[in-house]
Enzyme design. Structure first.
Site, PDB file in Angstrom:
ATOM      1  CB  SER A 101      -0.924  -0.148   1.329  1.00 38.04           C
ATOM      2  OG  SER A 101      -0.189  -0.075   2.488  1.00 38.04           O
ATOM      3  CG  ASP A 112       2.391  -2.732   7.836  1.00 33.77           C
ATOM      4  OD1 ASP A 112       1.870  -2.207   6.977  1.00 33.77           O
ATOM      5  OD2 ASP A 112       2.526  -4.024   8.144  1.00 33.77           O
ATOM      6  CG  ASP A 114       4.465  -4.745   3.154  1.00 30.20           C
ATOM      7  OD1 ASP A 114       4.520  -5.259   4.308  1.00 30.20           O
ATOM      8  OD2 ASP A 114       3.228  -4.445   2.909  1.00 30.20           O
ATOM      9  CG  ASP A 166       6.462  -6.619   8.166  1.00 33.77           C
ATOM     10  OD1 ASP A 166       6.478  -6.363   9.261  1.00 33.77           O
ATOM     11  OD2 ASP A 166       5.017  -7.225   7.820  1.00 33.77           O
ATOM     12  CE  LYS A 227      -6.102  -1.069   1.085  1.00 40.39           C
ATOM     13  NZ  LYS A 227      -4.497  -0.657   0.933  1.00 40.39           N
ATOM     14  CE1 TYR A 236      -6.706  -5.142   3.375  1.00 44.24           C
ATOM     15  CE2 TYR A 236      -8.075  -3.983   1.754  1.00 44.24           C
ATOM     16  CZ  TYR A 236      -6.815  -4.219   2.332  1.00 44.24           C
ATOM     17  OH  TYR A 236      -5.644  -3.714   2.031  1.00 44.24           O
TER      18      TYR A 236
END
Length: 737
Positions: A101, A112, A114, A166, A227, A236
């Site tokens: 995202s 968060d 990625d 992450d 979303k 979702y």
């Protein structure tokens, strides 16, 4: 912050390029009314926190810059330790890429990040999980650092200056990593191990999506709206069989390809139009699949028979092409298609000025939608163990949904992706509990007087799989438990936080009990299902006040789990009402939705329809087979033939007949009870009257030779002196070890 609305004039040159695998449906330019609706959409979205403030955005950029510098510094140190020439060390590079995202530009406040660490060929994966891990540990901004090296996609998780990140790792077959490296280049995949290819896939897919949409700003605004809508409507979650972020992004991207000049207000409406009428399982493709001769497995139903059974294929655009929705089941697809139709109906009203955008984002009350629910509870003695246990249980819930779908009397099993804190079993004992709720729709029956539905085998085989996976992965601890039971709508107030149950209703006062199914008599030689790692658990809802009407009850502690213990499972019998199912047809349109004509024809799986139930049919309680026979592989999510009965025991089943009273329709419940044991094997059958007008309750007594104190929920009031009877019977199953 400004939200640009790009109109036809600024796209004329760009639209010379052809997008997608079919021609556009419409090239119509936006009108003034469309622009006004788009501005209204932006204003409606703002209170939901889908737009991040500029200050927070700059903070993320700064943090990623620091992380990028750490990577470069670490790779230089590794290069020096391996005695590379100084000329190579000076230009060795290394880079942090983002995906998901954040890379798509649709992340929300507090989301968060990625990230992917790309390193040259002389840097090993072991270096990433040792020396780079240690380097991160030395940074004062880093907290909650943990490495998951054995995961399907190995990852380092951390919180850097308040932002959760992450980080994956990919080692390319390059001597240096240039700053302008384009990860979409398929040649980069040559000579890479499978873990690096998996790690690269997220970035490659995200970058491809951004290159395959006509206008990125319109795509992003539309995706933010979709979303939010999906999250508000509880559809979702990739892990639970709905769609994850990348799948929603690909559906929105396909809509943008079909309406390349449209702006967000139009695209949201067209999204619902296209996918409420899409002829699944025809695949959604953003580009023609390309073969790179790298011999990597790709989604292709002509070659892979299992691919033909995917119910809702959405194919990633980067090589190797994969289906991002392999977890979708009959029930989850049914729920999503119905939501698409409802979304179309609402956006039709919005375009006619009969409704506002806020109506689209109104959260339906899941807990008023169904009459019957299965409550699934996972508990562990410590918070750390709870995180691991919840992650494992959640990753397997789709197996339970699949089991329930195969029951011939169930037409729909809808799991709510949101988990909730559960009340403590024993207020004096340290215990962490999380629960999920699954809504059930039973087969509509005609002219049926008595009907029995047994869920014991469905639930037992699910719990066997979870326990076996936990034992095989060496994460199982003695006090990790799973519990499940059936409750009716009016009983949910005894379990859920008050604010969750929005619609206030008069509740019945009977108590309901919940005890754990503690199965340790498992065949430890059996393999678990195909999952090779325990995914990180989704964030559970913070603990909120539960219904204060209940008082705590003492309980005896659960017996210790031993290898020789025997599982006691209650016959999970439920009352089946006469269901009147109605389907919203949504809006109508004369537009033809192009399916994937270039793909090989895929025979759709059997429709999830069920033959009529013979009146007065009974389904005897089964006993799960020995653990050696319990299926541990996750079947393809296809509308399989409904199971008419489960494996039978050698002994004859014992029957209990229950007639329900209209005013006490909510007393039926299911316990999977480890604490009540019987000396003889017996099966319990609950016969349930199916009558749309009146239901009466009367219980036939059952004497158990032995009974130990049972465990009650702490927030459930004590039963009155002459309570309305609640059936609570256990069956004793002896599983082969």
């Amino acid at each position: 912050m400004p939200f640009p609305v790009t109109t036809q004039g600024s796209q004329t040159q760009q639209l010379q390029k052809h997008y997608g695998i079919t021609s556009p449906i419409s090239l119509a330019a936006p009108k003034e009314f469309d622009c006004m609706l788009t501005q209204k959409l932006i204003e409606t979205l703002k209170p939901y926190g889908v737009f991040e403030e500029e200050e927070e955005l700059q903070r993320r950029i700064l943090i990623l810059g620091k992380l990028n510098n750490l990577v470069k510094e670490w790779i230089r140190e590794i290069s020096e330790s391996k005695n590379l020439p100084q000329s190579v060390i000076e230009n060795v590079g290394g880079k942090i890429f983002t995906f998901g995202s954040y890379r798509l530009g649709v992340h929300t406040k507090g989301a968060d990040i990625d990230a992917l660490c790309v390193a040259p060929r002389h840097v090993e994966r072991s270096d990433f999980f040792t020396s780079f891990y240690e380097k991160l540990k030395q940074q004062e901004e880093v907290r909650d650092l943990r490495a998951v090296e054995e995961a399907f996609v190995p990852v380092i998780k951390l919180c850097f200056d308040g932002i959760e990140i992450d980080i994956l790792f990919a080692r390319l077959a390059l001597q240096t990593i240039p700053e302008d490296l384009d990860l979409r280049d398929d040649s980069l995949l040559k000579n890479l191990d499978i873990r690096c290819i998996r790690s690269l896939n997220g970035c490659r897919v995200t970058d491809e999506i951004l290159h395959l949409v006509p206008n990125i700003d319109n795509f992003r605004l539309t995706l933010r709206a979709i979303k939010l809508w999906a999250k508000r409507h509880n559809i979702y979650s990739n892990i639970l069989g709905f769609l994850g972020g990348v799948s929603w992004a690909m559906l929105v991207a396909r809509t943008c390809q079909l309406y390349p000049n449209a702006i967000a207000s139009t695209l949201v409406h067209k999204f619902f139009l296209v996918f409420s009428k899409w002829e699944w399982p025809n695949p959604v493709l953003l580009k023609q699949p390309e073969e790179c001769n790298l011999n990597l497995p790709v989604w292709d139903p002509r070659v892979n028979p299992s691919d033909r059974y995917h119910l809702m294929p959405i194919i990633t655009p980067a090589y190797p092409q994969q289906n991002s929705t392999y977890n979708v089941s009959v029930s989850t697809r049914m729920v999503m298609v119905e939501e698409f139709k409802q979304g179309l109906a609402i956006t039709d009203e919005i375009l006619l000025s009969k409704a506002e955008w806020s109506k689209l984002f109104e959260a339906p009350n899941f807990f008023q939608k169904y009459k019957h629910y299965i409550v699934l509870l996972a508990s562990a003695p410590t918070e750390k163990q709870r995180l691991e246990w919840v992650g494992l249980v959640e990753s397997k819930i789709r197996i339970l949904v699949g089991n329930l779908e195969k029951n011939e009397f169930i037409t729909l099993a809808h799991v709510n992706p949101q988990s909730f804190p559960a009340p403590k079993e024993n207020p004096d004992k340290e215990e962490y509990r999380t629960m999920w709720v699954i809504g059930l729709v039973f087969k509509k029956t005609e002219n049926s007087e008595n009907l029995s539905v047994d869920l014991t085998y469905d639930i037992q085989s699910f719990t066997d799989t979870v326990y076996r996976q936990a034992i095989n992965s060496k994460m199982f601890e003695m006090d990790m438990k799973i519990a499940a039971r059936h409750v009716k709508r009016k009983q949910l107030h005894q379990l859920l936080p008050n604010h969750v149950l929005q619609k206030k209703k008069k509740h019945s006062t009977e108590g309901i009990r919940l005890t754990a199914l503690n199965d340790s008599s498992l065949d430890l030689s059996m393999d678990s299902d195909n999952s090779t790692s325990v995914p990180s658990p989704t964030s559970a809802m913070k603990t909120s006040p539960l219904n204060s009407s209940g008082s705590s009850q003492g309980s005896s502690p659960a017996p210790a789990v031993t290898a020789a213990s025997v599982t006691n499972t209650q016959a999970s019998e439920v009352t089946v009402p006469q269901i009147n199912s109605s389907e919203s047809s949504g809006g109508t349109s004369n537009e033809s939705i192009p399916q994937t004509a270039t793909q090989p024809a895929i025979s759709p799986p059997p429709k999830p329809t069920i033959s009529r139930i013979v009146p007065s049919a009974y389904l005897l309680n089964p006993s799960p087979r020995s653990s050696g026979n319990v299926a541990t592989k996750m079947p393809s999510p296809v509308a399989a033939v409904k199971r008419t009965c489960s494996p039978h025991k050698e002994e004859s089943p014992k029957k209990i007949k229950i007639e329900e009273d209209e005013i006490s329709e909510d007393t039926s419940c299911i316990d999977l009870n480890e604490h009540e044991k019987m000396e003889t094997k017996e099966q319990i059958e609950t016969e349930v009257n199916v009558n749309s007008q009146t239901e009466t309750l009367q219980t036939t007594s059952l004497q158990a030779p032995q009974k130990t104190p049972s465990t009650d929920l702490s927030d459930i009031p004590a039963l009155p002196a002459n309570p309305i009877p609640v059936i609570k019977n256990s069956i004793k199953l002896r599983l082969n070890r």
